[in-house]
Design a protein around this motif. Sequence first.
Motif, PDB file in Angstrom:
ATOM      1  N   GLU A   1      -0.443 -41.462 -57.729  1.00 18.59           N
ATOM      2  CA  GLU A   1       1.229 -42.426 -58.084  1.00 18.59           C
ATOM      3  C   GLU A   1       0.814 -43.265 -59.354  1.00 18.59           C
ATOM      4  N   THR A   2      -0.201 -43.277 -60.131  1.00 21.04           N
ATOM      5  CA  THR A   2      -0.030 -43.864 -61.157  1.00 21.04           C
ATOM      6  C   THR A   2       0.559 -43.281 -62.136  1.00 21.04           C
ATOM      7  N   VAL A   3      -0.035 -41.892 -62.125  1.00 23.09           N
ATOM      8  CA  VAL A   3       0.701 -40.731 -63.589  1.00 23.09           C
ATOM      9  C   VAL A   3       1.963 -39.785 -63.116  1.00 23.09           C
ATOM     10  N   ALA A   4       3.085 -40.204 -61.434  1.00 28.13           N
ATOM     11  CA  ALA A   4       3.882 -39.795 -61.363  1.00 28.13           C
ATOM     12  C   ALA A   4       5.168 -40.498 -61.482  1.00 28.13           C
ATOM     13  N   GLU A   5       6.288 -39.742 -62.376  1.00 29.03           N
ATOM     14  CA  GLU A   5       7.637 -40.921 -62.229  1.00 29.03           C
ATOM     15  C   GLU A   5       8.265 -41.400 -60.975  1.00 29.03           C
ATOM     16  N   GLU A   6       8.541 -40.433 -60.263  1.00 28.33           N
ATOM     17  CA  GLU A   6       8.746 -39.970 -58.402  1.00 28.33           C
ATOM     18  C   GLU A   6       7.561 -40.035 -57.259  1.00 28.33           C
ATOM     19  N   SER A   7       6.614 -40.042 -57.657  1.00 27.16           N
ATOM     20  CA  SER A   7       5.855 -39.450 -56.685  1.00 27.16           C
ATOM     21  C   SER A   7       6.523 -38.967 -55.183  1.00 27.16           C
ATOM     22  N   PRO A   8       5.842 -37.858 -55.196  1.00 28.93           N
ATOM     23  CA  PRO A   8       6.676 -37.221 -53.524  1.00 28.93           C
ATOM     24  C   PRO A   8       5.569 -37.402 -52.240  1.00 28.93           C
ATOM     25  N   TRP A   9       4.560 -38.347 -53.348  1.00 28.06           N
ATOM     26  CA  TRP A   9       3.293 -38.241 -51.833  1.00 28.06           C
ATOM     27  C   TRP A   9       3.743 -38.835 -50.502  1.00 28.06           C
ATOM     28  N   ASN A  10       4.932 -39.760 -51.049  1.00 23.79           N
ATOM     29  CA  ASN A  10       4.612 -40.515 -49.592  1.00 23.79           C
ATOM     30  C   ASN A  10       5.698 -39.675 -48.485  1.00 23.79           C
ATOM     31  N   ARG A  11       6.476 -39.042 -48.931  1.00 24.00           N
ATOM     32  CA  ARG A  11       6.831 -37.606 -47.892  1.00 24.00           C
ATOM     33  C   ARG A  11       6.088 -37.006 -47.779  1.00 24.00           C
ATOM     34  N   ILE A  12       4.635 -36.593 -48.555  1.00 19.56           N
ATOM     35  CA  ILE A  12       3.445 -35.644 -48.010  1.00 19.56           C
ATOM     36  C   ILE A  12       3.016 -36.439 -47.058  1.00 19.56           C
ATOM     37  N   VAL A  13       2.600 -36.991 -47.225  1.00 16.86           N
ATOM     38  CA  VAL A  13       1.731 -38.032 -46.361  1.00 16.86           C
ATOM     39  C   VAL A  13       2.727 -38.308 -44.591  1.00 16.86           C
ATOM     40  N   ALA A  14       3.411 -37.966 -44.787  1.00 19.74           N
ATOM     41  CA  ALA A  14       4.484 -38.594 -43.332  1.00 19.74           C
ATOM     42  C   ALA A  14       4.030 -36.918 -42.996  1.00 19.74           C
ATOM     43  N   SER A  15       4.348 -35.978 -43.477  1.00 19.27           N
ATOM     44  CA  SER A  15       4.670 -34.774 -43.450  1.00 19.27           C
ATOM     45  C   SER A  15       3.160 -34.614 -42.770  1.00 19.27           C
ATOM     46  N   VAL A  16       1.965 -35.001 -43.140  1.00 20.47           N
ATOM     47  CA  VAL A  16       0.584 -34.443 -42.853  1.00 20.47           C
ATOM     48  C   VAL A  16       0.068 -35.346 -41.162  1.00 20.47           C
ATOM     49  N   THR A  17       0.396 -36.454 -41.704  1.00 23.05           N
ATOM     50  CA  THR A  17      -0.356 -37.403 -40.475  1.00 23.05           C
ATOM     51  C   THR A  17       1.099 -37.843 -40.107  1.00 23.05           C
ATOM     52  N   GLY A  18       2.689 -37.295 -39.232  1.00 22.08           N
ATOM     53  CA  GLY A  18       3.320 -37.761 -38.699  1.00 22.08           C
ATOM     54  C   GLY A  18       3.565 -36.671 -38.028  1.00 22.08           C
ATOM     55  N   PHE A  19       4.426 -37.255 -36.923  1.00 21.57           N
ATOM     56  CA  PHE A  19       4.652 -35.990 -35.556  1.00 21.57           C
ATOM     57  C   PHE A  19       5.378 -34.677 -35.476  1.00 21.57           C
ATOM     58  N   ASP A  20       5.124 -34.322 -35.125  1.00 27.09           N
ATOM     59  CA  ASP A  20       6.151 -32.504 -35.654  1.00 27.09           C
ATOM     60  C   ASP A  20       7.523 -32.376 -35.550  1.00 27.09           C
ATOM     61  N   ASP A  21       8.235 -33.863 -35.851  1.00 30.93           N
ATOM     62  CA  ASP A  21       9.338 -33.299 -35.919  1.00 30.93           C
ATOM     63  C   ASP A  21       8.962 -33.515 -37.391  1.00 30.93           C
ATOM     64  N   GLU A  22       8.540 -34.552 -38.124  1.00 26.76           N
ATOM     65  CA  GLU A  22       8.154 -35.151 -39.305  1.00 26.76           C
ATOM     66  C   GLU A  22       7.406 -33.399 -40.201  1.00 26.76           C
ATOM     67  N   ARG A  23       6.554 -32.047 -40.171  1.00 30.09           N
ATOM     68  CA  ARG A  23       6.203 -31.185 -39.857  1.00 30.09           C
ATOM     69  C   ARG A  23       7.346 -30.315 -40.441  1.00 30.09           C
ATOM     70  N   ASN A  24       8.150 -30.737 -41.637  1.00 31.41           N
ATOM     71  CA  ASN A  24       8.848 -30.058 -42.047  1.00 31.41           C
ATOM     72  C   ASN A  24       8.510 -29.303 -43.090  1.00 31.41           C
ATOM     73  N   GLU A  25       8.998 -27.867 -43.371  1.00 27.22           N
ATOM     74  CA  GLU A  25       8.684 -27.164 -45.016  1.00 27.22           C
ATOM     75  C   GLU A  25       9.623 -27.628 -45.935  1.00 27.22           C
ATOM     76  N   TYR A  26       9.624 -27.796 -46.924  1.00 32.80           N
ATOM     77  CA  TYR A  26      10.476 -28.455 -48.280  1.00 32.80           C
ATOM     78  C   TYR A  26      10.169 -28.475 -49.205  1.00 32.80           C
ATOM     79  N   THR A  27      10.364 -28.735 -50.356  1.00 32.62           N
ATOM     80  CA  THR A  27      10.478 -27.710 -51.805  1.00 32.62           C
ATOM     81  C   THR A  27      11.417 -29.745 -52.890  1.00 32.62           C
ATOM     82  N   GLY A  28      10.288 -29.748 -53.824  1.00 29.58           N
ATOM     83  CA  GLY A  28      10.840 -29.966 -54.688  1.00 29.58           C
ATOM     84  C   GLY A  28      10.430 -30.425 -55.902  1.00 29.58           C
TER      85      GLY A  28
END
Length: 858
Positions: free
Chosen positions: A547-574
Amino acid sequence: MPIIGSLWGGSGRTEIKAGSEQQSQTGSFAGKTAGARAGIRAILPGSAGGSIAALMPAMAFAQGPDSTAPLLSHPFGTTDVIQLAIFIGAMGAALFSAAWLIRERGKIAAENVDLRAGLSQANSQLARYGAYLDLSDQRVVFWPKDSRKPELAGNLPQSSGAPEERATFLAFGRWLTSSSAARLDREMARLKEDGTAFDLVVETNAEKMLEVHGRASAAGTLIRFVSLFEPQRALAVTKLENDRLRLSLKSVRGLLETLPMPVWVRDHEGRLTWVNTAYWRSVDAASADIAIGEQRELLNTQTRESVRQCHAGGIAYRRNTSTVIAGDRRVLDVTDAGGADGSAGIALDVSDTETIREELERTIKSHAETLDQLTTAVAIFDGNQKLRFFNQAYQKLWDMETAFLDSAPDNNLVLDRLRSDGKIAEQPEWRKWKNGVLDSYRALEAREDWWHLPDGRSIRVVANPHPNGGVTWVFENMTKQIDLESRYNTAVRVQGETLDNLAEGVAVFGSDGRVRLSNPAFAKLWGLPPDSAAPNTHISTIREACETVAEESPWNRIVASVTGFDDERNEYTGHTELANGSVLSYASVPLPNGQVMTTFVDVTDTVNVERALIDKNEALQRADEIKNDFLHHVSYELRSPLTNIIGFTELLLLPQTGPLNGKQTEYVTHIGTSSSVLLNTVNDILDLATVDAGVMELDVSDVRVRDAMDAATELNMERMQEHSIEVAIEVGDDVEPFRADDHRVRQVLANLLSNAVNFAPEGSVISLKCNREENTVIFSVHDDGPGMPEDVLESVFRRFEPHRNGGRQSGAGLGLAIVKSFVELHGGTVEIDTGVGDGTTVICRFPDEPKPFQAAAE
């Protein structure tokens, strides 16, 4: 009248002065007083011998030579009385001091006589002591209290092994045995600390005995080394050996005291003389002395009688017997060895061992039933290498008769049987290999080996030695597993090498949010240290770093997909842009078992190119608009004046216009030719611009190849005749029909012939050919000119880059560019076959049916 008296001693003076009563007597008495001062001596320290003798003359002289009356009869006043009293007191003190001094001097003289006698006696005694110490059979070391430096006296025989040099002698560890030096050091330390005297017998490295005596006194510490004579030496050896035996006995008893097993020692009558702690605790005694004093027995009468009988027969007693300890009946393994002077015994409690043995038998039976159900072959051999157990898998693996296995064959016979039946691979040195296998019975740890059988199976052999002897053999068929493992390892290596060499960053996270694997490109793309994405690193740590090197970090969404429930584990790009200007394209893909794979691709160049293309496209669109406007203007502003010039030039050349002289005709002709060339150039530019704008359309029709080639030749005939150049035209029989834009084909051929005429030598022949290959019509124009070098060939199709290269004239550099554009507009290709000195051949390939509205390559 004044009276002045002076008393002089041997070394001092006392003056007594008195005042005068009558002035008239001063003169006569002064003379008398002066005479008395010259004759009388005062009593001072050191003049006691002459004070009394001088007293009387002084007094008489004080009365005067003519006076017959005593001095005391002279009338005295109060002052004279005081002076006289003082004089008499001083005289008395002087007499007393003289007497005391005389007495003290006598005493001192007597004491000096006694001291001289004592000193003489001490010197004599010291000489005797020195003679004693200078003997060659002893040496004394003395440490004075006021100095740490020891003093040495005497010598020891050279045969004793004691060095004579002072420093070497004081280093006792160099010439005494290690045990003797250690004992001496301990005793010396005690002597210096608390004054404890000692007497030792020490042994030198030369195997000689010395007596050592240590004593402490008020003056210091003294140690004396004495060499021993033969009888004394034998006694010292015996004493030293006795000390060693005593220490050994102490050590052994110390060891026996720590043992948890009862140990006892008896005398020749069978009475207890020593027991250890475990013994007196076993017989419920409070101490060893009580157990010995009360003769408390651990063994019953019958057992003790059996022990006595064994000793009488000269053998040791070794049997199990039962007894009661702490209220419980225990089984003891008793060992008792005796001799003529007594016996010693030890008892080992084996009650728990018996219980364990029974439990072991039950466990072995249970394990045998379990092992018989396994698919892995198991065989157990005892310490004599006899087969004691095998399961069904073992019999099935080696396909041996059950009767043979039940006969308890030894391991050696089993191996020979397997070899003779061809069940195991033949070894180059069979005996050596078999001995290596049987060495497992003498091993301390389990061994593992691999047997590759003749039928292609691979067997993992594990030999697990037993503590009490014997080996458990485990034979596991690993053929399928090896094959699967080999394929799996290959796939893993391929996958690892692929991931490590990918430019795309990859990271796989488990359902717990921790890294399962990542490649180096992942850390490199995010500018992280190489080990920041090591396995088991939590995703939150990576998010904080990214997050210190990215202007708009995608890691919040990635963390949610990794540690979230099945309905949050969708394939996406950006896409995300880093602070350093890099642009990353990312994708998140759910994997089985709750894992998530994230990929990152550096698309900075692509984005930059895309942005540049967009900017360039916008600029090109604006330029295209400007160009189109320019074409419209040029089409009118250039063509119209040129057409007028050419028209009026032709009118001037007509006879009806009027006669022209030679020069005028030449000038008008030149104007017309130049105007035509300029018009052609303008037309070429407009044609190229039309092609580039994508607005040129082909007028496709049937092309008469021979007519097109003749028309192109006719257009260049004047120049060819000027240089005596001929054209050889060859047309294949199968080129008709051919569909294309007839006007553009003739324009292509005319430009090719014009280019060839420009470079062809005088009087040469230009070849113009046309033939068909499958669905392609091929035109080729060849001249015998100088050819094109490599640098010219690379830029020959570029616009406005004319190359003389030995040509007769230089044009606008548009001829071959127009050829290439028109051929490619038909969907064809242009090739040039040339070489320096080989001439040039331009080949144009036209398809049978051109693709309409196809844009030419720039």
